[in-house]
Design a protein around this motif. Structure first.
Motif, PDB file in Angstrom:
ATOM      1  N   THR A 156       0.869  -1.323  -0.034  1.00 12.10           N
ATOM      2  CA  THR A 156      -0.145   0.065  -0.056  1.00 12.10           C
ATOM      3  C   THR A 156       0.938   1.418   0.123  1.00 12.10           C
ATOM      4  OG1 THR A 156      -1.732   1.441   1.086  1.00 12.10           O
ATOM      5  CG2 THR A 156      -0.199   0.123   2.542  1.00 12.10           C
ATOM      6  N   ASN A 157       0.317   2.142  -0.738  1.00  9.63           N
ATOM      7  CA  ASN A 157       1.008   3.666  -0.636  1.00  9.63           C
ATOM      8  C   ASN A 157       0.234   4.386   0.355  1.00  9.63           C
ATOM      9  OD1 ASN A 157       2.796   2.691  -2.582  1.00  9.63           O
ATOM     10  ND2 ASN A 157       2.459   4.339  -4.167  1.00  9.63           N
ATOM     11  N   TYR A 158       0.986   5.610   0.575  1.00 10.22           N
ATOM     12  CA  TYR A 158       0.385   6.581   1.404  1.00 10.22           C
ATOM     13  C   TYR A 158       0.103   7.964   0.588  1.00 10.22           C
ATOM     14  CZ  TYR A 158       2.289   3.273   4.789  1.00 10.22           C
ATOM     15  OH  TYR A 158       2.705   2.074   5.569  1.00 10.22           O
ATOM     16  N   ALA A 159      -0.173   9.115   1.264  1.00  8.00           N
ATOM     17  CA  ALA A 159      -0.025  10.234   0.595  1.00  8.00           C
ATOM     18  C   ALA A 159       1.522  10.525   0.074  1.00  8.00           C
ATOM     19  CB  ALA A 159      -0.406  11.427   1.718  1.00  8.00           C
ATOM     20  N   THR A 160       1.543  11.084  -1.290  1.00  6.35           N
ATOM     21  CA  THR A 160       2.642  11.379  -1.903  1.00  6.35           C
ATOM     22  C   THR A 160       2.715  12.664  -2.733  1.00  6.35           C
ATOM     23  OG1 THR A 160       1.778  10.213  -4.023  1.00  6.35           O
ATOM     24  CG2 THR A 160       3.193   8.728  -2.504  1.00  6.35           C
ATOM     25  N   GLY A 161       3.870  13.081  -2.998  1.00 14.84           N
ATOM     26  CA  GLY A 161       3.915  14.225  -4.192  1.00 14.84           C
ATOM     27  C   GLY A 161       4.863  15.210  -3.851  1.00 14.84           C
ATOM     28  N   THR A 162       5.299  15.427  -2.627  1.00 17.58           N
ATOM     29  CA  THR A 162       6.466  16.546  -2.675  1.00 17.58           C
ATOM     30  C   THR A 162       7.510  16.070  -1.715  1.00 17.58           C
ATOM     31  OG1 THR A 162       5.555  17.560  -0.445  1.00 17.58           O
ATOM     32  CG2 THR A 162       4.595  18.419  -2.459  1.00 17.58           C
ATOM     33  N   ASP A 163       8.545  16.804  -1.789  1.00 19.60           N
ATOM     34  CA  ASP A 163       9.676  16.254  -0.796  1.00 19.60           C
ATOM     35  C   ASP A 163       9.343  16.068   0.737  1.00 19.60           C
ATOM     36  OD1 ASP A 163      11.396  15.617  -3.002  1.00 19.60           O
ATOM     37  OD2 ASP A 163      12.318  17.518  -3.179  1.00 19.60           O
TER      38      ASP A 163
END
Length: 481
Positions: free
Chosen positions: A378-385
């Motif tokens: 499963t992944n979690y929130a992503t997107g920025t460093d």
């Protein structure tokens, strides 16, 4: 003072990001679930396992949930996933090195503020900074380096073939934690990654917590036990269990017999080493000698972090002992916090009633292999460093298991593309709030829920690893084509 202020702001922002960035996820993911449902219709070592030609069992499937398995074109799916992986690999460049340097600066900033203020009475800023230092050193720097994520670029010492390996000095300088790096490379890079969700996966939460799941105590007591384990799990469970896998690998390469009563598949903990309660646990002490474990695995980190690091404070006239005691207290509390942080973002990667488990092995880089890495992760929130740093880059667990030897930057770039491929083929791509994943993981641990049995008979027979999975010894790096 500006440096301290910036460091405090970074640490505070990390906690804020870990909590707040996930709330924005809930509505988006709920809509995605509905959309997905609508589209369904390393000397070489080998672990042998015999697999006969399978006959589809007379078992009922949940067609609403599992219908995609029967309809999936495994070869076409594998081709697209493989091509994307090769594309991301070719795009490895100086950008990856510069991105790593950025993460190292953030890590070092946390270390500096923590060490500079650890003489103060225990306080949240120091504790958070020291905790972040330890957390980032493992989950982001060591993790991706040991997998070979920077082997294709000039990242200095951050190369899997030598990082933290060989001597105590190398371990202390490169990455010193409770786990022995050589042991972690075996347990994690080999066994966990090539047997995810399978009987040989050493990190299968549902099996490892079977004792708790079956414990005849109130459910509230089970949840309390999990809470007690969270601040101590790295040295209590993970360090001895990874060392167990290294020892078993040595037994095999040296053609030594495993003790008759030993059960290598069972988890080894500090309790089983110090207070064995069964003949099986006593037999495991022959594989993992307690004295060897303490002196070789735990002692370097215990001494350097909690004794050597704060010891210069003792030289300060008068106040030395008090300042030393403050530092040790801050270090201990930071250790507990980083265990909790790690538990939330690591243990939860592959557990939940919406993830699958398997009853056999498949060949690496096959269509079935790719599918298993995705539907058992499963992944979690992503997107920025900043978001990714707060999650230790463990929020790209799906991409990491599909392509273990990429850099942190490439996971950021590849995640949206892999997600699109999964949506195209109807393959479940689970991405949720990390705290929701924590709830689902704990529910598995206490026996409230159970993971899904994957109908492996629908997988292509050519994908099956009928002679087991074999790999080359490359100090933890993933073998390349």
């Amino acid at each position: 003072m500006r440096f301290i202020h910036n460091s405090c702001c970074l640490s505070t922002a990390l906690i804020f990001q870990l909590i707040s960035c996930n709330f924005a996820f809930n509505l988006h993911n709920n809509l995605k679930v509905l959309h997905r449902i609508s589209k369904i219709e390393q000397n070489a070592i080998s672990i042998p396992i015999e697999t006969d030609n399978r006959v589809v069992p007379d078992m009922k499937m949940n067609d609403d949930r599992d219908g995609w398995i029967k309809a999936l074109d495994y070869d076409a799916f594998a081709k697209e996933v493989s091509e994307l992986g090769k594309k991301l690999t070719k795009e490895s460049s100086q950008d990856d090195v510069e991105h790593l340097d950025k993460i190292l600066k953030w890590r070092d900033m946390a270390a500096a503020i923590g060490i500079a203020t650890m003489w103060i009475s225990p306080n949240p800023v120091t504790i958070l900074a020291l905790s972040t230092w330890t957390y980032a050193s493992w989950t982001m720097v060591a993790h991706h380096t040991c997998h070979g994520g920077y082997n294709r670029v000039d990242a200095g010492k951050y190369n899997s073939r030598g990082f933290a390996l060989g001597t105590v000095a190398k371990r202390v300088i490169d990455w010193c934690d409770w786990m022995l790096p050589e042991a972690w490379n075996i347990e994690h890079n080999r066994l966990h990654h090539y047997h995810l969700g399978e009987p040989l996966d050493p990190d299968l939460v549902e099996r490892n917590l079977e004792f708790l799941r079956k414990m005849n105590v109130p459910m509230s007591a089970k949840y309390a036990i999990v809470m007690v384990l969270m601040p101590v799990w790295k040295w209590f469970y993970y360090a001895p269990n990874t060392f167990k896998e290294l020892q078993i690998a040595k037994f095999k390469t040296e053609n030594r017999e495993i003790p008759a009563n030993a059960k290598p598949e069972d988890a080894v903990t500090l309790r089983t080493l110090l207070v064995p309660l069964s003949e099986e646990e006593k037999a495991m002490q022959q594989i993992v000698p307690p004295i060897t474990f303490f002196s070789k695995v735990l002692a370097p980190f215990l001494f350097t972090r909690f004794v050597l690091l704060p010891s210069p404070l003792l030289l300060i006239p008068g106040a030395g002992p008090t300042l030393f005691a403050n530092a040790v207290a801050n270090l201990i509390l930071a250790e507990m916090l980083t265990n909790i942080h790690g538990f939330i973002t690591i243990v939860t990667n592959h557990a939940g009633e919406d993830l699958y488990k398997f009853d056999d092995e498949v060949r690496p880089k096959s269509g079935s292999f790719y599918v298993r890495q995705i539907v058992s992760s499963t992944n979690y929130a992503t997107g920025t460093d900043l978001i990714d740093f707060s999650h230790g880059w463990l929020n790209y667990q799906i991409e990491h298991h599909v392509w273990p030897d990429l850099s942190m930057l490439q996971y950021q770039r590849g995640a949206p593309q892999l997600k699109a491929i999964c949506e195209k083929y109807g393959v479940p791509y689970v991405q949720e709030n990390v705290f929701e994943r924590l709830r689902k993981t704990v529910d598995i641990m206490v026996g409230k829920t159970t993971m899904i049995d994957f109908p492996t008979w629908y997988e292509p027979q050519k994908d099956k690893a009928t002679r087991g999975v074999t790999w080359k010894t490359t100090n933890g790096a993933i073998d390349e084509d």
